[in-house]
Design a protein around this motif. Structure first.
Motif, PDB file in Angstrom:
ATOM      1  N   GLY A  47       5.597  -5.692  -5.799  1.00 25.74           N
ATOM      2  CA  GLY A  47       4.352  -6.462  -5.762  1.00 25.74           C
ATOM      3  C   GLY A  47       3.597  -6.531  -4.523  1.00 25.74           C
ATOM      4  O   GLY A  47       4.225  -6.084  -3.356  1.00 25.74           O
ATOM      5  N   GLU A  48       2.432  -6.928  -4.446  1.00 27.68           N
ATOM      6  CA  GLU A  48       1.647  -6.915  -3.340  1.00 27.68           C
ATOM      7  C   GLU A  48       2.118  -7.994  -2.187  1.00 27.68           C
ATOM      8  O   GLU A  48       1.943  -7.646  -1.001  1.00 27.68           O
ATOM      9  N   PRO A  55       4.035  -4.036   5.236  1.00 27.73           N
ATOM     10  CA  PRO A  55       3.475  -2.628   4.922  1.00 27.73           C
ATOM     11  C   PRO A  55       3.672  -1.437   5.372  1.00 27.73           C
ATOM     12  O   PRO A  55       4.040  -1.288   6.260  1.00 27.73           O
ATOM     13  N   CYS A  56       3.469  -0.256   4.356  1.00 29.52           N
ATOM     14  CA  CYS A  56       3.646   0.796   5.073  1.00 29.52           C
ATOM     15  C   CYS A  56       2.705   1.729   4.227  1.00 29.52           C
ATOM     16  O   CYS A  56       2.870   1.924   3.142  1.00 29.52           O
ATOM     17  N   PRO A  57       1.544   2.056   5.074  1.00 25.08           N
ATOM     18  CA  PRO A  57       0.574   3.020   4.216  1.00 25.08           C
ATOM     19  C   PRO A  57       0.773   4.342   3.795  1.00 25.08           C
ATOM     20  O   PRO A  57       0.422   4.857   2.944  1.00 25.08           O
ATOM     21  N   LYS A  61       0.435   5.551  -0.034  1.00 25.08           N
ATOM     22  CA  LYS A  61      -0.137   6.794  -0.310  1.00 25.08           C
ATOM     23  C   LYS A  61       0.616   7.702  -1.264  1.00 25.08           C
ATOM     24  O   LYS A  61       0.229   8.076  -2.228  1.00 25.08           O
ATOM     25  N   VAL A  62       1.969   7.672  -1.089  1.00 27.41           N
ATOM     26  CA  VAL A  62       3.003   8.286  -2.042  1.00 27.41           C
ATOM     27  C   VAL A  62       2.951   7.723  -3.453  1.00 27.41           C
ATOM     28  O   VAL A  62       3.087   8.210  -4.270  1.00 27.41           O
TER      29      VAL A  62
END
Length: 182
Positions: A47-48, A55-57, A61-62
């Motif tokens: 979840g958020e 966090p891991c941008p 993206k994946v």
């Protein structure tokens, strides 16, 4: 006075129920000449709240690319590919499914189509109901499509089939006569 016709918005997730909803939404869009908006909602594993802790941008993206691929696969499995005879707007939204669907189908003239999920008591207790959330919060009409249920014993019978079982009678006779000649 005629009611304004909006779009047909459908929740897509890849399950059998959502594929049935996609097929029904495509039918409704064709019948009423409306735009079909296919929504696949996703959120990070955990979840958020879990994502905010670490966090891991790159991973986000994946996960988003995976969601785009799941939507493409749903069109392939549910409709045999992206329909060329429909106006189509695919959407991948990072949000909880119920919220994403209600936010997208925000016009009273829209039609929101969702899979109704399994009807068993255990399924209702163990899964949060997207269709229940949508039925309670949508501002437009909602069409809840029940899952397709195979007749009792059909799955077992299908597992025993061989590729030759799908040939027409003419092909079977031609294959049999060809093997007799050899």
């Amino acid at each position: 006075m005629a009611e304004k016709q909006g779009r047909v918005v459908v929740g897509v997730g890849g399950s059998d129920g959502s594929l049935a909803a996609l097929r029904r939404a495509a039918f409704e869009a064709r019948r009423s000449n409306r735009l079909l908006v296919a929504v696949l909602a996703w959120s990070p594993p955990g979840g958020e709240a879990g994502y905010r802790r670490a966090p891991c941008p790159q991973l986000a993206k994946v996960w988003e690319e995976n969601a785009v691929e799941r939507l493409r696969t749903a069109f392939d499995e549910g409709l045999g590919g992206r329909p060329g005879d429909l106006r189509l707007q695919p959407m991948v939204i990072r949000a909880e499914a119920g919220y994403a669907l209600c936010s997208t189908a925000d016009d009273p003239g829209d039609l929101l189509v969702v899979g109704a999920g399994r009807r068993g008591a255990l399924a209702r207790l163990t899964r949060a109901g997207v269709s229940r959330f949508v039925l309670a919060h949508a501002v437009c009409p909602v069409l809840a499509v029940p899952p397709v249920v195979a007749p009792r014993g059909a799955e077992r019978a299908l597992r025993r089939l061989e590729p030759e079982d799908f040939l027409s009678m003419e092909c079977r006779l031609a294959t049999a006569s060809g093997s007799d000649a050899a």
